[in-house]
Design a protein around this motif. Structure first.
Motif, PDB file in Angstrom:
ATOM      1  N   UNK A  85      57.643  63.516  34.961  1.00 46.07           N
ATOM      2  CA  UNK A  85      57.617  63.460  36.423  1.00 46.07           C
ATOM      3  C   UNK A  85      56.464  64.250  37.014  1.00 46.07           C
ATOM      4  N   UNK A  86      55.832  65.107  36.230  1.00 41.51           N
ATOM      5  CA  UNK A  86      54.664  65.838  36.725  1.00 41.51           C
ATOM      6  C   UNK A  86      53.357  65.210  36.244  1.00 41.51           C
ATOM      7  N   UNK A  87      53.428  63.990  35.742  1.00 38.17           N
ATOM      8  CA  UNK A  87      52.235  63.326  35.205  1.00 38.17           C
ATOM      9  C   UNK A  87      51.335  62.770  36.302  1.00 38.17           C
ATOM     10  N   UNK A  88      51.857  62.691  37.519  1.00 39.29           N
ATOM     11  CA  UNK A  88      51.123  62.070  38.619  1.00 39.29           C
ATOM     12  C   UNK A  88      50.918  63.093  39.729  1.00 39.29           C
ATOM     13  N   UNK A  89      49.676  63.258  40.153  1.00 36.10           N
ATOM     14  CA  UNK A  89      49.336  64.146  41.266  1.00 36.10           C
ATOM     15  C   UNK A  89      49.286  63.343  42.555  1.00 36.10           C
ATOM     16  N   UNK A  90      49.955  63.852  43.584  1.00 37.36           N
ATOM     17  CA  UNK A  90      49.934  63.221  44.889  1.00 37.36           C
ATOM     18  C   UNK A  90      48.732  63.749  45.669  1.00 37.36           C
ATOM     19  N   UNK A  91      47.840  62.839  46.024  1.00 42.10           N
ATOM     20  CA  UNK A  91      46.680  63.181  46.836  1.00 42.10           C
ATOM     21  C   UNK A  91      46.944  62.687  48.259  1.00 42.10           C
ATOM     22  N   UNK A  92      47.080  63.613  49.196  1.00 40.15           N
ATOM     23  CA  UNK A  92      47.342  63.260  50.588  1.00 40.15           C
ATOM     24  C   UNK A  92      46.027  62.858  51.249  1.00 40.15           C
ATOM     25  N   UNK A  93      45.919  61.592  51.635  1.00 36.69           N
ATOM     26  CA  UNK A  93      44.704  61.086  52.260  1.00 36.69           C
ATOM     27  C   UNK A  93      44.759  61.428  53.747  1.00 36.69           C
ATOM     28  N   UNK A 148      48.545  55.484  36.341  1.00 37.49           N
ATOM     29  CA  UNK A 148      47.873  56.323  37.331  1.00 37.49           C
ATOM     30  C   UNK A 148      48.232  57.790  37.126  1.00 37.49           C
ATOM     31  N   UNK A 149      47.241  58.664  37.279  1.00 40.73           N
ATOM     32  CA  UNK A 149      47.495  60.105  37.251  1.00 40.73           C
ATOM     33  C   UNK A 149      47.276  60.740  38.616  1.00 40.73           C
ATOM     34  N   UNK A 150      46.572  60.038  39.511  1.00 40.81           N
ATOM     35  CA  UNK A 150      46.424  60.453  40.909  1.00 40.81           C
ATOM     36  C   UNK A 150      46.703  59.236  41.779  1.00 40.81           C
ATOM     37  N   UNK A 151      47.632  59.381  42.732  1.00 38.86           N
ATOM     38  CA  UNK A 151      47.853  58.326  43.713  1.00 38.86           C
ATOM     39  C   UNK A 151      47.409  58.850  45.075  1.00 38.86           C
TER      40      UNK A 151
END
Length: 231
Positions: free
Chosen positions: A28-36, A217-220
């Motif tokens: 569950x920590x494999x993906x970083x949330x990038x706030x656009x 994906x690793x960054x969304x």
């Protein structure tokens, strides 16, 4: 359109990421949330930071620099995710931690030359025009190996992976097609350049985030579902 507070929306998006990761058996920590956060005021970024968000993506350089000045008290990880002209590389090289849109060696060389020596190497992703659209920036897939090899040699850049903005597709399975293609390109680069930390796939936005996560994906990059529709 955003319905709740920024904190509530961040929680909702995070739950979607966790659910998608569990569904495809990823950590569950494999993906970083990038706030656009393009076009959003500094106050909105401050609210998101207070809710736990640390990574922010900006498309417009002057706007981003003004926000950085207003938010110097916050330990934000700044990502530049917009097209970058070669005459504006110095500010990105100086003020950002990540750049997602490298598609020309000229730009990469300028970034490496202009990165201050006191800073660690700039993390970069190569943008791939995965659908061959005339309206989109990005290197063609067949030209990717040569560009990646050249960027990997630049001393003040750290080649981390690939980014793409596919053409819109309606169904989840259709959405996964270009994401799988990008993932396969990254796997090929990992074999080509085993000494590089090629661990990043920057892909997926509010409307296709789950398909991107299912595809590795690793960054969304999420804007609307956090901050609401752009003004």
């Amino acid at each position: 359109m955003r319905k709740g507070s920024i904190a509530e929306n961040l929680n909702s998006v995070t739950e979607r990421i966790v659910t998608a990761c569990r569904f495809c058996d990823r950590k569950t920590d494999a993906v970083t949330l990038l706030a656009v956060s393009k076009t959003r005021p500094a106050a909105d970024l401050r609210a998101a930071f207070a809710a736990g968000q640390r990574h922010f993506g900006e498309n417009y350089l002057q706007e981003a620099l003004e926000k950085q000045e207003a938010l110097t008290d916050l330990d934000i990880v700044w990502h530049f995710i917009g097209p970058l002209q070669s005459n504006k590389t110095r500010d990105v090289a100086t003020h950002f931690h990540w750049l997602h849109t490298v598609d020309r060696l000229k730009v990469a060389r300028r970034l490496s030359e202009q990165r201050p020596g006191a800073l660690p190497p700039l993390n970069v992703c190569l943008q791939v025009n995965i659908d061959g659209e005339d309206s989109k920036s990005g290197v063609a897939p067949e030209a990717l190996p040569a560009l990646a090899a050249a960027v990997a040699e630049l001393p003040n850049l750290r080649l981390r992976g690939l980014m793409a903005i596919p053409a819109p597709r309606g169904e989840n399975e259709d959405q996964r097609v270009p994401f799988r293609r990008l993932a396969a390109l990254l796997e090929a680069l990992q074999r080509q350049l085993p000494e590089q930390p090629l661990d990043t796939l920057s892909m997926g936005m509010s409307g296709d985030m789950e398909a991107a996560i299912f595809s590795g994906a690793t960054i969304v990059r999420i804007g609307t579902d956090i901050f609401g529709a752009r003004k």
